[in-house]
Design a protein around this motif. Structure first.
Motif, mmCIF file in Angstrom:
data_model
loop_
_atom_site.group_PDB
_atom_site.id
_atom_site.type_symbol
_atom_site.label_atom_id
_atom_site.label_comp_id
_atom_site.label_asym_id
_atom_site.label_seq_id
_atom_site.Cartn_x
_atom_site.Cartn_y
_atom_site.Cartn_z
ATOM 1 N N SER A 124 -7.759 39.969 -12.820
ATOM 2 C CA SER A 124 -8.895 39.215 -13.340
ATOM 3 C C SER A 124 -9.008 37.873 -12.634
ATOM 4 N N TYR A 125 -10.241 37.349 -12.597
ATOM 5 C CA TYR A 125 -10.462 36.022 -12.015
ATOM 6 C C TYR A 125 -9.732 34.947 -12.810
ATOM 7 N N LYS A 126 -9.368 35.276 -14.057
ATOM 8 C CA LYS A 126 -8.662 34.305 -14.886
ATOM 9 C C LYS A 126 -7.254 34.036 -14.363
ATOM 10 N N GLN A 127 -6.770 34.922 -13.489
ATOM 11 C CA GLN A 127 -5.451 34.712 -12.891
ATOM 12 C C GLN A 127 -5.505 33.775 -11.685
ATOM 13 N N GLN A 130 -4.314 31.270 -7.105
ATOM 14 C CA GLN A 130 -2.924 31.565 -6.806
ATOM 15 C C GLN A 130 -2.574 30.908 -5.462
ATOM 16 N N ASP A 164 -8.702 32.136 -4.390
ATOM 17 C CA ASP A 164 -9.512 31.261 -5.234
ATOM 18 C C ASP A 164 -10.735 31.996 -5.768
ATOM 19 N N VAL A 165 -11.308 31.441 -6.815
ATOM 20 C CA VAL A 165 -12.467 32.054 -7.459
ATOM 21 C C VAL A 165 -13.724 31.885 -6.619
#
Length: 323
Positions: A124-127, A130, A164-165
């Motif tokens: 998920s993008y919520k992770q 990184q 990154d998102v």
């Protein structure tokens, strides 16, 4: 351990095959020993230095949220073929086959491996974001290994990657990495400059290169003391005055042999009463051999590049405008 028991095989004289000052000192101080061209062993003192540098790297990477990995040096060809770099990188990559005949390579960088982990494990993008990094052995088949530890075939490298998102997040990660490197080099006591650079085979839209001046260096940097601009000549651009194209003669006054002449200016200045070189132009024809230097994936293509007579453009700059 007592110093009398420590293994530090120093040398009284400079080794005959060492030309660069840093190479001479590394050998004379008992820090490294050469095993083969571009392959060096770190002796106990050299290992202590390397571990200290690694500790600085870990502290600064962890400070910006980095998580350390340790990835394999042996890679299956499929990952590199999927990214297109199996053929694009060329002879710099060590390639081999396993006993079953499968193509493999020794990692010269780890974008493909890190990306494979990210796409399989991030759900998920919520992770995100990184920040991943590793300190590991890399392999590159340098055509001319030299200058001690400056141009090697196998070496220790810290490489970091962020996921990154969006573009804004990527820009923040880039800035974090940039600041981390500034602290790393400062803590190591290295006087450095930050210049614009070409991303090369690694790819990307923006690249900053940390460079230290040395007489043994091989890169050229273009800089401006007035505005602070600095860039590797492979990436450097310039702001030149506009050139008015004057009317030329109806037909050329004479033919000029230009074989072996790198600049139009040089040829024209050798001719008495010749026209100014500034408004002259030159044409570069890139065929298969020159294209190999620019982009091996485009072999067999030909194209023409027109330049002002006094300008010079390296192969990387040609590639950036041709693709």
């Amino acid at each position: 351990m007592l110093w009398s028991q420590y293994f530090v095989p120093t040398l009284r004289e400079d080794p005959a095959d060492a030309e660069v000052v840093s190479h001479k000192l590394l050998l004379r101080a008992g820090i490294v020993r050469q095993l083969s061209a571009g392959i060096y062993s770190y002796l106990p003192l050299g290992q202590r230095i390397a571990l200290r540098v690694m500790q600085i790297l870990r502290e600064e990477m962890n400070r910006i949220g980095g998580q350390e990995f340790y990835l394999p040096a042996l890679h299956p060809a499929e990952l590199w073929q999927e990214s297109g770099r199996w053929s694009a990188i060329g002879d710099d990559m060590f390639r081999l086959k396993d006993r079953k005949g499968a193509d493999m390579c020794l990692g010269m960088t780890h974008e493909e491996v890190f990306t494979s982990i990210a796409r399989n494990e991030i759900r998920s993008y919520k992770q995100l974001p990184q920040v991943w990094y590793q300190i590991q052995i890399k392999f590159r088949d340098e055509p001319r290994p030299k200058s001690g530890l400056m141009r090697l075939r196998t070496f220790i490298m810290k490489d970091a990657y962020t996921f990154d998102v969006d573009r804004e997040g990527l820009d923040r990660s880039f800035a974090d990495q940039r600041e981390a490197y500034k602290r790393i080099f400062t803590r190591c006591g290295i006087q450095f400059s930050i210049v614009e650079a070409s991303s090369g085979a690694m790819g990307g839209s923006e690249s900053s290169e940390f460079v230290a001046k040395t007489n043994a260096g091989e890169d050229l940097i273009a800089s401006c003391a007035n505005c602070g601009y600095a860039a590797n000549v492979e990436k450097a651009t310039s702001r030149l005055p506009s050139i008015e194209d004057e009317a030329g003669p109806e037909k050329p006054d004479q033919q000029l042999v230009s074989r072996g002449i790198a600049m139009v200016e040089a040829r024209l200045r050798s001719i008495p009463d010749s026209a100014s070189w500034t408004p002259q132009s030159k044409t570069l024809v890139y065929g298969e051999q020159r294209m190999k230097l620019i982009d091996s994936s485009r072999l067999g293509e030909n194209f023409v590049c027109g330049l002002v007579g006094s300008w010079w453009r390296g192969s990387v700059g040609i590639k950036r405008r041709a693709v």
